[in-house]
Each structure stands twice: as structure tokens, then as C-alpha cells.
Design an enzyme around this catalytic site. Structure first.
Site, PDB file in Angstrom:
ATOM      1  N   ARG A 155       0.902  -1.030   0.055  1.00 13.78           N
ATOM      2  CA  ARG A 155       0.043  -0.034  -0.083  1.00 13.78           C
ATOM      3  C   ARG A 155       0.832   1.156   0.145  1.00 13.78           C
ATOM      4  O   ARG A 155       0.781   2.297  -0.786  1.00 13.78           O
ATOM      5  CB  ARG A 155      -0.951  -0.001   1.128  1.00 13.78           C
ATOM      6  CG  ARG A 155      -2.178  -0.805   0.950  1.00 13.78           C
ATOM      7  CD  ARG A 155      -2.029  -2.137   0.412  1.00 13.78           C
ATOM      8  NE  ARG A 155      -3.400  -2.928   0.327  1.00 13.78           N
ATOM      9  CZ  ARG A 155      -3.862  -3.685   1.255  1.00 13.78           C
ATOM     10  NH1 ARG A 155      -3.120  -3.836   2.291  1.00 13.78           N
ATOM     11  NH2 ARG A 155      -4.907  -4.315   0.987  1.00 13.78           N
ATOM     12  N   ASP A 184       0.055  -6.756  -3.396  1.00 13.84           N
ATOM     13  CA  ASP A 184      -1.138  -6.187  -3.187  1.00 13.84           C
ATOM     14  C   ASP A 184      -1.811  -5.561  -4.379  1.00 13.84           C
ATOM     15  O   ASP A 184      -1.190  -5.482  -5.285  1.00 13.84           O
ATOM     16  CB  ASP A 184      -1.471  -5.662  -2.194  1.00 13.84           C
ATOM     17  CG  ASP A 184      -2.791  -6.195  -1.141  1.00 13.84           C
ATOM     18  OD1 ASP A 184      -3.951  -5.826  -1.888  1.00 13.84           O
ATOM     19  OD2 ASP A 184      -2.637  -6.486   0.035  1.00 13.84           O
ATOM     20  N   HIS A 255      -6.450  -9.669  -3.802  1.00 11.14           N
ATOM     21  CA  HIS A 255      -5.456  -8.853  -3.722  1.00 11.14           C
ATOM     22  C   HIS A 255      -4.418  -8.754  -4.727  1.00 11.14           C
ATOM     23  O   HIS A 255      -3.110  -8.901  -4.527  1.00 11.14           O
ATOM     24  CB  HIS A 255      -4.761  -8.948  -2.389  1.00 11.14           C
ATOM     25  CG  HIS A 255      -5.529  -8.685  -1.219  1.00 11.14           C
ATOM     26  ND1 HIS A 255      -5.989  -7.325  -0.743  1.00 11.14           N
ATOM     27  CD2 HIS A 255      -6.331  -9.369  -0.020  1.00 11.14           C
ATOM     28  CE1 HIS A 255      -6.862  -7.244   0.178  1.00 11.14           C
ATOM     29  NE2 HIS A 255      -7.094  -8.396   0.680  1.00 11.14           N
ATOM     30  N   ASP A 324      -6.531 -14.382   1.552  1.00  6.24           N
ATOM     31  CA  ASP A 324      -7.530 -13.584   2.304  1.00  6.24           C
ATOM     32  C   ASP A 324      -8.439 -12.715   1.261  1.00  6.24           C
ATOM     33  O   ASP A 324      -8.107 -12.460   0.148  1.00  6.24           O
ATOM     34  CB  ASP A 324      -6.778 -12.567   3.084  1.00  6.24           C
ATOM     35  CG  ASP A 324      -5.684 -11.658   2.767  1.00  6.24           C
ATOM     36  OD1 ASP A 324      -5.053 -11.972   1.661  1.00  6.24           O
ATOM     37  OD2 ASP A 324      -5.737 -10.465   2.849  1.00  6.24           O
ATOM     38  N   GLU A 325      -9.546 -12.261   1.774  1.00  8.76           N
ATOM     39  CA  GLU A 325     -10.299 -11.746   1.093  1.00  8.76           C
ATOM     40  C   GLU A 325     -10.526 -11.664  -0.348  1.00  8.76           C
ATOM     41  O   GLU A 325     -10.181 -10.673  -1.336  1.00  8.76           O
ATOM     42  CB  GLU A 325      -9.920 -10.035   1.368  1.00  8.76           C
ATOM     43  CG  GLU A 325     -10.019  -9.884   3.005  1.00  8.76           C
ATOM     44  CD  GLU A 325      -9.774  -8.420   3.300  1.00  8.76           C
ATOM     45  OE1 GLU A 325     -10.227  -7.862   4.277  1.00  8.76           O
ATOM     46  OE2 GLU A 325      -8.562  -7.890   2.995  1.00  8.76           O
ATOM     47  N   TRP A 391      -6.475 -14.176  11.547  1.00 10.94           N
ATOM     48  CA  TRP A 391      -6.615 -12.729  11.506  1.00 10.94           C
ATOM     49  C   TRP A 391      -8.111 -12.277  11.834  1.00 10.94           C
ATOM     50  O   TRP A 391      -8.244 -11.110  12.628  1.00 10.94           O
ATOM     51  CB  TRP A 391      -5.987 -12.093  10.467  1.00 10.94           C
ATOM     52  CG  TRP A 391      -6.821 -11.966   9.062  1.00 10.94           C
ATOM     53  CD1 TRP A 391      -7.213 -12.964   8.245  1.00 10.94           C
ATOM     54  CD2 TRP A 391      -7.738 -11.083   8.545  1.00 10.94           C
ATOM     55  NE1 TRP A 391      -7.946 -12.813   7.199  1.00 10.94           N
ATOM     56  CE2 TRP A 391      -8.448 -11.353   7.434  1.00 10.94           C
ATOM     57  CE3 TRP A 391      -8.126  -9.685   8.943  1.00 10.94           C
ATOM     58  CZ2 TRP A 391      -9.391 -10.740   6.565  1.00 10.94           C
ATOM     59  CZ3 TRP A 391      -9.051  -8.978   8.453  1.00 10.94           C
ATOM     60  CH2 TRP A 391      -9.720  -9.452   7.159  1.00 10.94           C
ATOM     61  N   TYR A 416      -3.649  -5.693  15.242  1.00 10.92           N
ATOM     62  CA  TYR A 416      -3.522  -4.971  13.907  1.00 10.92           C
ATOM     63  C   TYR A 416      -3.154  -3.448  14.714  1.00 10.92           C
ATOM     64  O   TYR A 416      -3.837  -2.663  14.796  1.00 10.92           O
ATOM     65  CB  TYR A 416      -4.870  -4.877  13.412  1.00 10.92           C
ATOM     66  CG  TYR A 416      -4.773  -5.958  12.238  1.00 10.92           C
ATOM     67  CD1 TYR A 416      -4.322  -7.105  12.491  1.00 10.92           C
ATOM     68  CD2 TYR A 416      -5.656  -5.876  10.924  1.00 10.92           C
ATOM     69  CE1 TYR A 416      -4.566  -7.910  11.615  1.00 10.92           C
ATOM     70  CE2 TYR A 416      -5.567  -6.878  10.036  1.00 10.92           C
ATOM     71  CZ  TYR A 416      -5.046  -8.075  10.492  1.00 10.92           C
ATOM     72  OH  TYR A 416      -5.358  -9.234   9.406  1.00 10.92           O
ATOM     73  N   ASP A 418      -2.137  -0.973  12.831  1.00 14.92           N
ATOM     74  CA  ASP A 418      -2.963   0.209  12.183  1.00 14.92           C
ATOM     75  C   ASP A 418      -4.124   0.870  12.849  1.00 14.92           C
ATOM     76  O   ASP A 418      -4.465   1.946  12.525  1.00 14.92           O
ATOM     77  CB  ASP A 418      -3.053  -0.238  10.773  1.00 14.92           C
ATOM     78  CG  ASP A 418      -3.748  -1.605  10.481  1.00 14.92           C
ATOM     79  OD1 ASP A 418      -3.798  -2.376  11.142  1.00 14.92           O
ATOM     80  OD2 ASP A 418      -4.822  -1.683   9.420  1.00 14.92           O
ATOM     81  N   TRP A 466      -0.791  -2.762   8.507  1.00 14.37           N
ATOM     82  CA  TRP A 466      -1.277  -2.206   7.038  1.00 14.37           C
ATOM     83  C   TRP A 466      -0.890  -0.937   6.822  1.00 14.37           C
ATOM     84  O   TRP A 466      -1.503  -0.014   7.843  1.00 14.37           O
ATOM     85  CB  TRP A 466      -2.776  -2.791   7.062  1.00 14.37           C
ATOM     86  CG  TRP A 466      -2.882  -4.350   7.116  1.00 14.37           C
ATOM     87  CD1 TRP A 466      -3.125  -4.907   8.188  1.00 14.37           C
ATOM     88  CD2 TRP A 466      -2.541  -5.219   6.312  1.00 14.37           C
ATOM     89  NE1 TRP A 466      -3.312  -6.068   8.380  1.00 14.37           N
ATOM     90  CE2 TRP A 466      -2.956  -6.281   7.097  1.00 14.37           C
ATOM     91  CE3 TRP A 466      -1.983  -5.330   4.779  1.00 14.37           C
ATOM     92  CZ2 TRP A 466      -2.572  -7.847   6.418  1.00 14.37           C
ATOM     93  CZ3 TRP A 466      -1.928  -6.676   4.208  1.00 14.37           C
ATOM     94  CH2 TRP A 466      -2.234  -7.865   5.101  1.00 14.37           C
ATOM     95  N   THR A 467      -0.512  -0.586   5.627  1.00 11.68           N
ATOM     96  CA  THR A 467      -0.042   0.936   5.620  1.00 11.68           C
ATOM     97  C   THR A 467      -0.956   1.935   4.655  1.00 11.68           C
ATOM     98  O   THR A 467      -0.531   2.869   4.213  1.00 11.68           O
ATOM     99  CB  THR A 467       1.456   0.768   5.119  1.00 11.68           C
ATOM    100  OG1 THR A 467       1.586   0.266   3.605  1.00 11.68           O
ATOM    101  CG2 THR A 467       2.452   0.309   6.164  1.00 11.68           C
ATOM    102  N   GLU A 468      -2.034   1.455   4.615  1.00 13.25           N
ATOM    103  CA  GLU A 468      -2.922   2.493   3.724  1.00 13.25           C
ATOM    104  C   GLU A 468      -2.915   3.972   4.175  1.00 13.25           C
ATOM    105  O   GLU A 468      -2.756   4.475   3.227  1.00 13.25           O
ATOM    106  CB  GLU A 468      -4.377   2.009   3.794  1.00 13.25           C
ATOM    107  CG  GLU A 468      -4.714   0.728   3.108  1.00 13.25           C
ATOM    108  CD  GLU A 468      -4.586  -0.484   4.101  1.00 13.25           C
ATOM    109  OE1 GLU A 468      -3.988  -0.445   4.924  1.00 13.25           O
ATOM    110  OE2 GLU A 468      -5.456  -1.421   3.665  1.00 13.25           O
TER     111      GLU A 468
END
Ligand code: ACM
Length: 551
Positions: A155, A184, A255, A324-325, A391, A416, A418, A466-468
């Protein structure tokens, strides 16, 4: 004379026998005797600790004999592999015995704390200052063998030098796993020679969402970056020299928009115009997932062949394949994906994802590696050799551990980093639940009620970053510290049950630890809240109200 106050050790060691009759003085004449198997610690003492204190640490006393003013490093296999015994004696000097090279290295991290915050200085000191360490014997061993931090470099890209700095910060806290989230939707960050467009196209996006995905702000500058294969080799070597294993993550089948943007045939081109896709500019769960075809599988085998070369088996036994996701909408609509389900005799799209993960589980196992994936890999059936990063709370980890699979506990609601640290309006990254330093200190990786056999499958724990909304190193520092310090104590020390943990004692030890973080130049969140320059009005957040779910 011994120092007045004992060192405030973090993570807390298993035992300290501190008779404190006298002290050992480290000075310009102190020598270093490094026995077989202790080379990493010897190099680290010479490259990091000695310059900080202005010491020479000349080689000496190779036979482990009579010299008194010596630091002796010894591998002693009667100790637990990562355990150590550190004896400080006015008469005998320092003797550091570890069950392995790693044990000696973790003991050296304790020795550094005993030497005071000055030992954390980054600039070399010219001329030395004698340092007194109180007589004592410390016996120590870790609770978990997997003590990790995951850093998302997709990210926002973390420059190589900042990755190396983070490896030093992990080592200082006796953390031994660096989970490197390399791919990602928003960026592919590792050079793969046979597929150059992964980084030529996949590593660059034209603009970036500023704040959370519901924010209406944009940073209109093009953005990107990636690690060359030489960068990766340097990072792996640096980690290995600090007894840290690097777990690279190549996320499939979700992702993956950056990979699809580079090679549109990897996507579900019978459903969407994949040739029109670019690396994603915003955040969230992306519908554009990999097509479950032979071509995709062969492509990723090609990626993994290079990944396995860059991350050797002896230091990177685990390869993270994400999982994931992955929204299944495109697979439901795609005639190709539906034909695949039929051809493979699968029940549904969940089993299709499971088929892909199973394929790579077998592929990695046959090459002497182990697959690890996020807990969605349980859906549609868990691959036989898979380890699970739990997670979405503890539930996936409990199911996997009870089925005899190894588990790394990293529940979003607990670790987490973040997520914001306070509910106040000054919090610069107001996303997620409030997770205070004390919340992290009271995090328990092994949920109550797990049978002893299942509990033994919880091989450890990690905190995820997570670095959004973290655009640079200072932002990452702010989110990670001091909470990673509490996390490190949870991962290393044999703490009592969460409600019985002595947070006041931890806070008391943190007073000294903040001085160490200052010396290391870490932009942590101070106990009183963000400093004026750390506040960031205008970043649009996504706070979740109320207490987070626990299990
Ligand atoms: C995750 O947070 N998507 C693993």
C-alpha cells in the site's frame, strides 16, 4: 559500584538472580571472546554495540581462560535453543551462554539493555565511557518460537534502508519473524526477472487515496517502488545475521489487481476488461481476482521459483500465499471459472480457491517449504500441510489448531497496529477500533479452552501493520511504537493470564525503554498522546465505535 537502579528489561526475562554485591566495569580494555557458533553476535557487538559505547572490544581470551575483563560468548546446547544465561560478575566478567547462535544473540540484546540507553545510540562515540553493570545472573527463554511483525510494503512502499532499520528494531525486541507483505492490489514490490512487467507496470499507480477509502481526498502524484532481487538478497542476509526469518507473502487469488494490470490474462477477462485495469488507487476489498486457470497456476509457479531462490530454505522455511479477502463474484459469473469447477469436480467457488491453495501447498511441500495463509484458506477445506495466520479473530486459528495444523495468532481486533491507539480527535490515523498499549499488553495468543494438544499448535503470534494511511516511516513508527514493545513481551515472556498481568510494572519499565527508543530515533506515540507535529488534521478516518469483538 553497581548502578543504583536495576535495568528495566523488556521483554521481561524468565528470571533474574540479582545479588548485586558489586559491578563489572566495561571499559577500553574489555576483550571479546567468541566461541564457535557465536559469529553473528560477535559481528553485531562489534558493528553496533561497541561503536555506540566507544569500546574497542579487542579479541581475547580465546580459550575461555582466566582473563577477567572479558565478554565470553559460548554456545551451550544444554540450554534451550533460543534460551540463554547471562552472568555478570565483578571477578569473572561477562559470560553469555546460549542454546544456539540465536540464544546467544538474544542474550546480547539483554546485555545491551543492561548497559543503559547510551548503548542504543546510533552515532559512534569517540572515546569511551566506562559502564558499570551490576552483578547478576539472568536466565531466559522465549514462550513462542514465532514472534513476528508483518509489514505491508504494497500500500505504501518502505524503502530498503527503512526495512533494514525495522529488522534492527525487531531484533532489539527479540522478535524473530519478519512477514514481508510484498504484493497487493495497489503495488507489486518484488522484481521477478521472468515477468518484468510485474514491477514495470505493477509497482506504480497514478495517484493515491488520502485517508480511508471513504475519504474524498486524493494525493494526485504518481506513486510506487519495488525491491530489486539484489535488494531482497541484502534484506534476507541482514535479517539472517539477526536470527530473523523472513516470510515473503505473494498473495493469491485476491489482492492481485497490480499483477493483473501487468499481465491482464491473469484476470477473469471473460467477465471484465482486464486490459483496462491499472494498479489500484484506493483501499478496500477488490473484486478483480485471479482467474483460476492452468495459465495462472503456471505463472505463479514461475514467480515462486524465483522467490524460493531469493529466500533460501534454511532461513525462510515458510512462504505466505495470502488467500485472504477473495470475493468470488467474478468466478460465479465467469464461464471459464465455472467450467473449471465442473472439470475438477468441485462443489463451489470456495472449493475452487481451496484447490488453488492446495496446489501451491503441494508444490511448496515438494520443494521442502511450508505454505502459510490467512484464515480464509480454511474455507472450502484446508490444504494438508498448511499453517494458518488467524486474523479474523481467534476462530480460524482454533479450528485449524484443533485439526492439527500449526497456527500463528494475529487477530485483527487485538494486534492490528494500524488500528488507532486512542479515541481522541488528535489521533493522526483515526481508523479501526481503539487498541491501547494496555490492550496489546493484555493480548493472549492462546485462547482459553483449547486442549493442550491444540494449544501446542499455536506456534506463535505476530502483530500486523497495514499501511493504507501510513505514507512514511515516521507514520509507521507512530502506529507501531510503543505497542510493539508490549507485543514483544507477550510473545517472549511467560506472562500470567491477561487480567493478572502487571501493566503498572510494564509501564514502570517503559520509562527507561522510551529513552532507548529515543536513542534509536523511533517516532513513537508518547504516553500523553501525539506531539504537535504528529497530529495530522485532514486525514479522513474510519473509526469503529465501541469495544471490538473478543473472539
Ligand atoms: C487481512 O487483514 N486481510 C489479512
Amino acid at each position: 559500584m553497581p548502578p543504583e537502579t536495576p535495568a528495566q528489561l523488556i521483554p521481561a526475562p524468565s528470571s533474574i538472580d540479582g545479588t548485586r554485591r558489586g559491578g563489572f566495569t566495561l571499559d577500553a580494555r574489555t576483550t571479546l571472546s567468541a566461541g564457535p557458533g557465536t559469529e553473528t553476535t560477535e559481528r553485531w557487538l562489534r558493528s553496533t554495540l561497541a561503536p555506540a559505547l566507544g569500546l574497542a572490544l579487542a579479541p581475547g581470551d580465546e580459550g575461555g581462560g582466566a582473563a577477567k575483563n572479558t565478554i565470553r560468548l559460548v554456545v551451550d546446547e544444554t540450554l534451550e535453543s533460543e534460551g540463554y544465561r547471562l552472568q555478570i560478575s565483578a571477578e569473572e566478567g561477562v559470560e553469555l551462554r546460549g542454546g544456539s547462535g540465536a540464544g546467544v544473540f538474544w542474550g546480547a540484546q539483554t546485555l545491551r539493555q543492561l548497559l543503559g540507553p547510551e548503548a542504543f545510540r546510533r552515532a559512534p562515540l569517540t572515546g569511551h565511557k566506562p559502564t558499570v553493570i551490576a552483578e547478576q545472573t539472568i536466565e531466559d527463554r522465549p514462550r513462542f518460537s514465532w514472534r513476528g511483525l508483518m509489514l505491508d510494503v504494497a500500500r505504501h512502499f518502505t524503502h530498503k534502508s527503512d526495512v533494514l532499520r525495522y529488522l534492527d528494531l525487531l531484533a532489539a525486541h527479540k522478535l524473530n519473524v519478519f512477514h514481508f507483505h510484498l504484493t497487493d492490489d495497489q503495488g507489486w514490490r518484488i522484481e521477478i526477472k521472468r515477468y518484468p512487467k510485474l514491477t514495470e507496470i505493477g509497482a506504480w499507480r497514478s495517484r493515491t487515496k488520502w485517508g480511508h477509502r471513504f475519504s474524498d481526498l486524493w494525493d494526485e502524484k504518481p506513486y510506487g517502488g519495488y525491491y530489486t532481487q539484489d535488494d531482497i538478497r541484502e534484506i534476507v542476509a541482514y535479517a539472517t545475521a539477526r536470527h530473523i526469518t523472513v516470510v515473503p507473502e505473494i498473495d493469491i487469488p485476491g489482492h492481485s489487481q497490480a499483477a493483473i494490470a501487468a499481465y491482464p490474462e491473469l484476470g477473469n477477462s471473460d467477465v471484465v476488461d482486464t486490459a483496462a485495469l491499472a494498479p489500484w488507487e484506493t483501499w478496500g476489498v477488490n473484486p478483480n481476482v485471479l482467474a483460476p486457470t492452468e495459465h495462472t497456476v503456471e505463472f505463479y509457479e514461475g514467480v515462486l521459483e524465483e522467490v524460493l531462490e531469493l529466500f533460501p530454505a534454511d532461513t525462510s522455511p515458510f512462504i505466505h500465499m495470502g488467500g485472504d479477502e477473495c470475493p468470488k463474484g467474478q468466478w460465479r459469473q465467469s464461464p471459464t471459472a465455472q467450467a473449471r469447477i465442473e472439470q475438477l469436480g468441485l462443489a463451489d467457488e470456495d472449493e475452487l480457491q481451496s484447490w488453488m491453495i492446495r496446489h501451491f501447498d503441494g508444490w511448496l511441500t515438494s520443494r521442502g517449504r511450508r505454505l502459510i495463509g490467512w484464515d480464509e484458506i480454511l474455507e472450502g477445506g484446508l490444504a494438508p500441510g498448511a499453517t494458518v495466520s488467524s486474523w479474523r479473530g481467534y476462530a480460524g486459528g482454533i479450528t485449524a489448531a484443533e485439526a492439527g495444523h500449526d497456527v500463528v495468532m494475529c487477530p485483527e481486533q487485538q494486534v492490528y497496529l494500524d488500528h488507532r491507539q486512542d479515541g481522541g480527535i488528535d489521533e493522526p490515523m483515526p481508523i479501526g477500533y481503539v487498541r491501547t498499549l494496555e490492550d496489546v499488553y493484555r493480548f493472549e495468543p492462546v485462547p482459553p479452552g483449547l486442549s493442550p494438544e491444540a494449544a501446542a499448535h499455536v506456534i506463535g503470534t505476530q502483530a500486523n501493520v497495514w499501511t493504507e494511511v501510513m505514507q512514511d516511516r515516521s507514520r509507521i513508527d507512530y502506529q507501531v511504537f510503543p505497542r510493539l514493545v508490549a507485543f514483544a513481551e507477550v510473545a517472549w515472556s511467560a506472562l500470567p493470564a491477561p487480567e493478572a498481568r502487571d501493566f503498572a510494572d510494564f509501564e514502570r519499565r517503559m520509562v527507561e525503554h522510551y529513552r532507548r527508543l529515543d536513542a534509536l530515533g523511533v517516532d513513537y506515540r508518547p504516553p500523553g498522546g501525539p506531539l504537535p507535529w504528529q497530529k495530522r488534521p485532514g486525514v479522513q478516518g474510519f473509526p469503529r465505535e465501541g469495544a471490538p469483538p473478543t473472539v
